[in-house]
Design a protein around this motif. Structure first.
Motif, short mmCIF file in Angstrom:
data_model
loop_
_atom_site.label_atom_id
_atom_site.label_comp_id
_atom_site.label_asym_id
_atom_site.label_seq_id
_atom_site.Cartn_x
_atom_site.Cartn_y
_atom_site.Cartn_z
N SER A 343 21.90 27.99 35.61
CA SER A 343 22.30 28.22 34.21
C SER A 343 23.55 29.07 34.05
CB SER A 343 21.16 28.89 33.45
OG SER A 343 20.06 28.03 33.35
N ALA A 344 23.67 30.17 34.82
CA ALA A 344 24.73 31.12 34.50
C ALA A 344 24.91 32.12 35.62
CB ALA A 344 24.39 31.86 33.20
N GLU A 345 26.08 32.77 35.60
CA GLU A 345 26.34 33.94 36.43
C GLU A 345 26.61 35.13 35.50
OE1 GLU A 345 28.12 33.63 40.70
OE2 GLU A 345 29.48 32.60 39.33
N ASP A 346 26.17 36.30 35.94
CA ASP A 346 26.25 37.51 35.14
C ASP A 346 27.68 38.00 35.00
OD1 ASP A 346 25.49 39.90 33.85
OD2 ASP A 346 23.68 40.03 35.07
N ALA A 347 27.92 38.76 33.93
CA ALA A 347 29.20 39.44 33.76
C ALA A 347 29.29 40.68 34.63
CB ALA A 347 29.39 39.82 32.29
N ASP A 348 28.14 41.30 34.91
CA ASP A 348 28.10 42.58 35.63
C ASP A 348 27.85 42.37 37.11
OD1 ASP A 348 28.19 43.39 33.02
OD2 ASP A 348 26.37 44.60 33.08
N SER A 349 28.36 43.30 37.91
CA SER A 349 28.06 43.35 39.34
C SER A 349 28.33 44.77 39.80
CB SER A 349 28.90 42.34 40.12
OG SER A 349 30.28 42.56 39.90
N LEU A 350 27.96 45.06 41.04
CA LEU A 350 28.14 46.42 41.56
C LEU A 350 29.61 46.68 41.87
CD1 LEU A 350 25.08 46.67 43.99
CD2 LEU A 350 25.31 47.64 41.69
N ASP A 351 30.10 47.83 41.42
CA ASP A 351 31.48 48.21 41.73
C ASP A 351 31.52 49.00 43.04
OD1 ASP A 351 30.56 50.75 41.15
OD2 ASP A 351 31.61 50.92 39.23
N LYS A 352 32.66 49.59 43.36
CA LYS A 352 32.83 50.30 44.63
C LYS A 352 31.91 51.51 44.73
CE LYS A 352 37.70 49.03 44.70
NZ LYS A 352 39.09 49.55 44.57
N MET A 353 31.49 52.05 43.59
CA MET A 353 30.61 53.21 43.56
C MET A 353 29.13 52.83 43.56
SD MET A 353 32.97 55.41 43.63
CE MET A 353 32.01 56.90 43.45
N GLY A 354 28.88 51.53 43.61
CA GLY A 354 27.50 51.08 43.62
C GLY A 354 26.85 51.06 42.26
N LYS A 355 27.67 51.08 41.19
CA LYS A 355 27.15 51.03 39.84
C LYS A 355 27.48 49.69 39.20
CE LYS A 355 27.48 56.02 38.96
NZ LYS A 355 28.02 57.07 38.06
N LYS A 356 26.59 49.22 38.32
CA LYS A 356 26.83 47.97 37.62
C LYS A 356 28.01 48.15 36.66
CE LYS A 356 23.76 44.68 38.64
NZ LYS A 356 22.76 44.28 37.66
N ALA A 357 28.95 47.22 36.71
CA ALA A 357 30.10 47.27 35.83
C ALA A 357 30.53 45.84 35.51
CB ALA A 357 31.26 48.02 36.47
N GLU A 358 30.96 45.62 34.28
CA GLU A 358 31.40 44.29 33.90
C GLU A 358 32.70 43.95 34.60
OE1 GLU A 358 32.13 41.41 30.04
OE2 GLU A 358 31.82 43.55 29.73
N GLY A 359 32.76 42.75 35.17
CA GLY A 359 33.98 42.25 35.78
C GLY A 359 34.31 42.82 37.14
N ALA A 360 33.44 43.67 37.71
CA ALA A 360 33.76 44.32 38.98
C ALA A 360 34.03 43.30 40.09
CB ALA A 360 32.63 45.25 39.39
N PHE A 361 33.36 42.17 40.06
CA PHE A 361 33.53 41.15 41.09
C PHE A 361 34.89 40.48 40.99
CE2 PHE A 361 32.82 36.76 42.68
CZ PHE A 361 32.40 37.05 43.97
N TYR A 362 35.51 40.48 39.82
CA TYR A 362 36.67 39.61 39.57
C TYR A 362 38.01 40.32 39.51
CZ TYR A 362 33.09 36.19 38.36
OH TYR A 362 32.01 35.33 38.41
N VAL A 363 38.05 41.62 39.21
CA VAL A 363 39.34 42.29 39.02
C VAL A 363 39.82 42.91 40.33
CG1 VAL A 363 38.95 42.69 36.57
CG2 VAL A 363 38.22 44.42 38.22
N TRP A 364 41.14 43.17 40.38
CA TRP A 364 41.79 43.63 41.61
C TRP A 364 42.78 44.75 41.31
CZ3 TRP A 364 40.79 41.13 46.34
CH2 TRP A 364 40.09 39.93 46.26
N THR A 365 42.89 45.71 42.24
CA THR A 365 44.05 46.59 42.22
C THR A 365 45.17 45.90 42.99
OG1 THR A 365 43.45 47.73 44.26
CG2 THR A 365 42.56 48.63 42.17
N ALA A 366 46.39 46.32 42.73
CA ALA A 366 47.53 45.74 43.47
C ALA A 366 47.40 46.04 44.96
CB ALA A 366 48.83 46.30 42.92
N GLU A 367 46.87 47.23 45.29
CA GLU A 367 46.72 47.60 46.70
C GLU A 367 45.73 46.67 47.40
OE1 GLU A 367 46.57 49.63 44.13
OE2 GLU A 367 48.35 50.88 44.43
N GLU A 368 44.66 46.30 46.73
CA GLU A 368 43.68 45.39 47.33
C GLU A 368 44.31 44.04 47.63
OE1 GLU A 368 39.44 46.85 45.41
OE2 GLU A 368 40.80 45.63 44.20
#
Length: 787
Positions: A343-368
């Motif tokens: 049906s769907a994939e979530d907006a939220d996922s774990l960020d680098k700090m291990g906390k749920k955050a919206e879009g964490a899976f999809y966004v990038w820093t320039a350094e990354e």
């Protein structure tokens, strides 16, 4: 009170055995949740407590927020457990429940959304509703704790008055939503008016700079573009005259221009996942840049079909590539091992700090990005330029993109220039730039795969799988017209031969028939998780699945899919049809807990079931014998008639139905009858040609007279078409007949002549009786002589 510090996970509540991933997410909340059902209702009546109804879905961002803040809090749970009977509903599984109370919330508050929070009497009558409640008072608004305490107090003191007022409110709402008791007849001549008005209303709201209709937030509403493609075809000569200026004779944007601009900007924006394919739910800003990051099958199934239609209509190969990106994403990441689509994939996922955050899976820093591609490499420079990657982050196109500073320093990929522009700036050829960017996307996708993935709602919903069947089936024929028969791998496009998509479509159809069709009860079921749910299908499950099966029959000629579609249409008529006024109710009316039985009149993210049903009825009519066609077309007129006032006054509410009205206006669809051996190269060539051009007013019928099953089916359901095909000499090449209004053009064995024939404008019907017989003898003789 800081709810997060009060978090606990207690023993599992009554949601633990649910077939819904969303309900299972709440199974360890300290709230004594009940699923929607008699057990909860009886408890509320016995204890004379109000019901707190919470409706959401498993990939809903603000549903997760309210759970973390309130439903995992022991003090909040105590208030709910002591004073209320708490019920959790998955809106995707029980859309009937959601529909009733969302109607109430919208009618009483002017808005709505999820999570939806509604307070009910033990008789299920709502008396207060809203959406997300913060845990404590803030910004001049009462928090959830305050609301719970106040309602509990008022209920103790004035429960009789609340019951009376809530019953009065629902009575008024029921009267307002009740469809007209008398039948209205929608004449085909009214179709042109509704289509024109809908197109004009879209033009008034069109964003000529950024595409789409209206301002932020911007939602992908495929029904709008579908209507524009129909409108463009209806007035092809006017569009050609306007092509140089992009304006119609009236000075407003032409339909094809509005469709092009919208589709191009959506695909270039961050709402499209450039690394993995598929579209996110919507853009929070006007640039289609920063999305709400959840991905929904109902969006992607529709958008794939719309981009395929746009490719057929315009020849723009970029649209075919976007469609492939969507379908390859679904196949790679969203497919059940046995064939259904999740049906769907979530907006939220774990960020680098291990906390749920919206879009964490999809966004990038320039350094990354530099770490993967290299800061000074040609690949890295090309990618960062093309996708607007900046060291400080690129969430700067609009104040709406990140009002709370959640994406500071992050980049959400967006194409800000063409491939040709990137190539020129870096001294590359367009082909070199394209290959360079594709390799960079593939490398970043591989790196992204190491991140914690968003949660997948892995239930299989019947309606949405119908949309996926249609998209995959259509792709298997439409994509054979791409410039290269097997496109290059330009990740996330995998470069599959078009015919492989047909295998996926048939796998889904088989999964649905095996797992979501109750042959004993002759009913569709709504969804499948570890097994079929006990919720019976709604009107949209039937309508969307019938549409997908008709697409599957059209590209294969497989009569088993057409027979299943016919069976489902008969069952939809039996369960949902209004014999008095015509049209389809959204629900079957067999569940006494559903207080409102409505006919949906809005083509939103999920078009109204009646809009799909109107098209299905007319497509089935074009495949049937004249006598059966008359019955189906009359039912189609009655379906449109229910919405006559809406279609004449505010057709923009129903663009998908307006697109279907094109078929009603045509009088009778074009029939492309292909006589040949199923699977033979000459037959396949004609089938590809039949689907090459954008012609929503056609049906394709592959009849193999040498096949006993095919001949038997058509002999029962359309003996006239069978008689024509039987005039074909089996020693000759496969032959195509194009028929309209009981007249057929000269048969042809040449795929190019068939393509050219279907590019010609559809002539409006001369209103002849539907039961008029056709003299097939001369055509049959002519077919036998075809070289």
């Amino acid at each position: 009170m800081a709810a997060s510090s009060e978090h606990t996970e207690g023993p599992k509540n009554k949601l633990a055995l649910s077939s819904s991933p969303y309900l299972q997410q709440h199974a360890t909340n300290p709230v004594d949740w009940y699923p929607w059902g008699e057990e909860a209702f009886e408890k509320a009546r016995r204890e004379d407590k109000p019901i707190f109804l919470s409706v959401g879905y498993s990939t809903c961002h603000w549903c997760h927020v309210m759970e973390r803040e309130s439903f995992t809090s022991l003090p909040v749970a105590k208030l709910l457990n002591d004073g209320y009977v708490s019920i959790k509903v998955d809106k995707e599984e029980r859309s009937d429940v959601d529909r009733v109370y969302m109607t109430y919330v919208q009618a009483t508050s002017g808005g709505g959304g999820w999570p939806m929070s509604v307070f009910l009497t033990p008789e299920l009558q709502p008396f207060l509703g809203g959406t997300y409640f913060p845990p404590t008072d803030a910004y001049g608004r009462p928090g959830f704790v305050t609301v719970l305490k106040r309602i509990a107090g008022v209920w103790r003191e004035k429960k009789d008055l609340i019951r009376q007022q809530s019953a009065d409110t629902m009575r008024q709402l029921s009267e307002a939503m009740q469809p007209k008791a008398e039948e209205q007849t929608f004449e085909p001549s009214q179709s042109a008016t509704a289509i024109k008005r809908c197109t004009d209303q879209l033009a008034e709201r069109f964003d000529s700079k950024l595409g789409g209709f209206g301002g932020a937030p911007k939602f992908p509403r495929p029904a709008e573009v579908n209507l524009l493609l129909v409108a463009a075809q209806r007035d092809a000569s006017a569009d050609r005259a306007a092509s140089s200026s992009g304006l119609s004779a009236s000075g407003v944007a032409a339909p094809v221009q509005m469709a092009d601009k919208t589709l191009q900007r959506m695909a270039a924006g961050g709402m499209y996942d450039h690394l993995g394919g598929g579209f996110h739910r919507y853009s929070v800003d006007e640039h289609w840049h920063v999305p709400h990051f959840e991905k929904m099958l109902y969006d992607n199934g529709q958008l794939a079909q719309t981009y395929l239609d746009a490719f057929s209509a315009t020849g723009n190969a970029a649209y075919a590539r976007v469609a492939r990106g969507i379908l390859d994403y679904l196949r790679r990441d969203m497919t059940h091992p046995d064939g259904g689509i999740f049906s769907a994939e979530d907006a939220d996922s774990l960020d680098k700090m291990g906390k749920k955050a919206e879009g964490a899976f999809y966004v990038w820093t320039a350094e990354e990005i530099d770490e993967v591609l290299g800061a000074d490499t040609e690949r890295g420079k090309a990618f960062k330029r093309h996708y607007y990657v900046k060291p400080s982050g690129n969430i700067d196109l609009s104040p709406r993109s990140d009002p709370h500073g959640e994406f500071e320093g992050q980049n959400c990929l967006i194409e800000r220039e063409t491939v040709e522009g990137t190539a020129s700036a870096l001294g590359l050829t367009p082909d070199e730039a394209e290959q360079t960017l594709a390799k960079a996307r593939e490398m970043l996708h591989a790196k992204r795969s190491d991140r914690p993935r968003p949660h997948v709602d892995d239930k299989v919903v019947t309606a949405w799988n119908g949309l996926a069947i249609g998209a995959l089936a259509k792709a298997s024929r439409v994509l054979t017209s791409e410039p290269d028969e097997v496109p290059r791998k330009l990740f996330p496009v995998i470069g599959r031969p078009a015919k492989e998509y047909l295998h996926d479509a048939e796998e889904i159809a088989r999964f649905v028939k095996a797992n979501l069709w109750d042959g004993q009860k002759q009913r569709l079921l709504r969804s499948f998780l570890s097994g079929p749910s006990d919720v019976e299908g709604f009107a949209d499950d039937y309508a969307y699945l019938i549409s997908g099966l008709l697409d599957l029959h059209s590209v294969t000629g497989g009569t088993e899919w057409l027979a299943f579609a016919q069976q489902l249409q008969q069952k939809q008529d039996e369960l949902f049809w209004d014999d008095t006024a015509g049209g389809y109710f959204a629900t079957a009316g067999t569940d006494p807990s559903i207080l409102l039985r409505m006919k949906e009149d809005y083509d939103g993210a999920e078009p109204a079931a009646s809009s799909y049903a109107l098209s299905n009825l007319l497509r089935l009519a074009a495949l049937a014998s004249p006598q059966e066609a008359r019955h189906l077309e009359l039912r189609a007129k009655r379906t449109a008639g229910v919405f006559q006032d809406r279609l004449m006054d505010t057709p923009l509410a129903m663009p998908q139905m307006c697109a279907a009205l094109h078929l009603l206006d045509a009088g009778h669809m074009r029939q492309v009858i292909i006589a040949g051996r199923s699977g033979a190269p000459d037959t396949e060539a004609l089938m590809d040609a039949a689907h090459a051009s954008y012609a929503p007013d056609k049906v394709v019928m592959l009849i193999d007279p040498s096949n006993e099953a095919s001949a038997s089916f058509w002999g029962e359901h359309n003996p006239e078409a069978l008689a024509m095909a039987q005039g074909w000499n089996t020693d000759r090449p496969a032959t195509a007949f194009v028929c309209q209004h009981f007249t057929c053009k000269a048969p042809t064995t040449d795929p190019e002549k068939l393509r050219a024939s279907l590019k010609e404008a559809h002539e409006k019907a001369k209103r002849r009786p539907l039961v008029q017989q056709i003299d097939l003898s001369s055509l049959s003789k002519e077919a036998s002589k075809t070289p």
